[in-house]
Design an enzyme around this catalytic site. Sequence first.
Site, mmCIF file in Angstrom:
data_model
loop_
_atom_site.group_PDB
_atom_site.id
_atom_site.type_symbol
_atom_site.label_atom_id
_atom_site.label_comp_id
_atom_site.label_asym_id
_atom_site.label_seq_id
_atom_site.Cartn_x
_atom_site.Cartn_y
_atom_site.Cartn_z
ATOM 1 C CE LYS A 78 1.153 8.586 -9.538
ATOM 2 N NZ LYS A 78 1.772 9.880 -8.411
ATOM 3 C CB SER A 158 -1.486 11.955 -7.321
ATOM 4 O OG SER A 158 -0.110 11.485 -7.192
ATOM 5 C CB SER A 182 1.784 10.872 -4.604
ATOM 6 O OG SER A 182 1.172 12.247 -4.485
#
Length: 491
Positions: A78, A158, A182
Amino acid sequence: MTDLTSLTLAEARDGLRTKAFSARDLAEAHIKAVEAARPLNAFIVETPEKALAGAAEADRRFAAGTARRLEGLPLGIKDLFCTRDVQATAGSHILEGFKPIYESTVTQNLWDAGATMLGKLNMDEFAMGSSNETSYFKPVINPWRARGSNKDLVPGGSSGGSSAAVAARLCLGATGTDTGGSIRQPAAVTGIAGIKPTYGRCSRWGIVAFASSLDQAGPMARTVRDCAILLREMASHDPKDSTSVDIPVPDYEAAMTGDIRGLRVGVPKEYRLDGMPDEIEKLWADGIAWLKAAGATIVDVSLPHTKYALPAYYIVAPAEASSNLARYDGVRFGHRASGPKDIVGLYERSRAEGFGREVQRRIMIGTYVLSAGYYDAYYIKAQKVRTLIARDFDEAFGVCDVLLTPTAPGPAFGIGDKSDDPIAMYLNDVFTVTVNLAGLPGISVPAGLNAEGLPLGLQLIGKAFDEATLFRAGGVLEAAAPKTPAPGRWW
Ligand code: GLN
């Protein structure tokens, strides 16, 4: 040879050990898949050269008999994690071009265990969002589509680049972060597994901060076992993060005995929301039945302060974000506005140009709730609610070992369907934020497809630092649920 990208991380690990294929074969198969999947927009930066260099080292080590636990396994990272010399943007224009000079502890742990990096994954800007639509680098598209439909759906957020990349078989696993859901919500709506560990289990050092008292890193992968394998390496005590905890990291994979006889599973009645879709009600009932059939005891429990969790979260998280994001001033790193009149103008314009709308909204809300005169009415009140929520869980865990809830209130929705309505977007987190407020671990387990052919997930919540029980129960739940297939390939 079967397509190497269709293997689970555990299968790929075992295949490398038995020399069924080489680390180079595995890396090349994934690099090709990443290139072919560019329409999904899952990666912000691709690093095939790193994956290949790691594979070469892995093949040397397999030959020499010195392979480490994750040797040669290609992962996606990420873009919230600092990676040395590789751009880290947090999905924001304000950090575009920023190449950290150091590595986050979690990613360093993964490299030290032999894993390799395919690239940096797209995400909501500063991890604020539930759909990946707030990314400066454009939305990520969910590899799943409803049966018979061509409509693009969100991959959750997210960590939406992470969920899409894992579901689309672009990488064997990915890192995510979870401040209010998330990891778990994107995992649920893409048919994969993801765990938010207990606060303090993983070091936050080198992860761009959103809300420091809520943020935790965790793995996302196609199976519960794969998450267990990854978390063991990601977790560590780190002197560089004073909130990371110095207790041993268990062998989570070994904890997956498949035996949950006698496990007490709590079902919190406050999670039964008005207007909850029938398919989510049914999914939850199925989950209860699956665990019961495996020998668990089901107990009704009450978490009376649940209804205050979302409002409290949307005070605490923006408050901490407004403070954390004060460092982006256009001076030290990232985007700098050109030709400002003076230093104040430089700050104002750099921030106005660098931050997107959702981030600006959160900074304004956060600054407001922390301001003199409102601090007691909002921020202190929200902190008190947080204590009550944690106490609810303490009491529930007096009579049960884990809690079972849906992960998200619905399946993946369409790109653009909720982006103009922040409240509708925030409601996605209704089942997940409580866990962050209380600092507890929560895992989302793939639980099959709905009538339209879209994935749904179930969440198990555990006691602090009892991830091992979540993996054990999660493995049983996953095995009992209809198997989630790979999404049909349309890209
Ligand atoms: N969707 C939530 C938010 O927008 C949670 C985000 C997260 O966990 N990083 O704040």
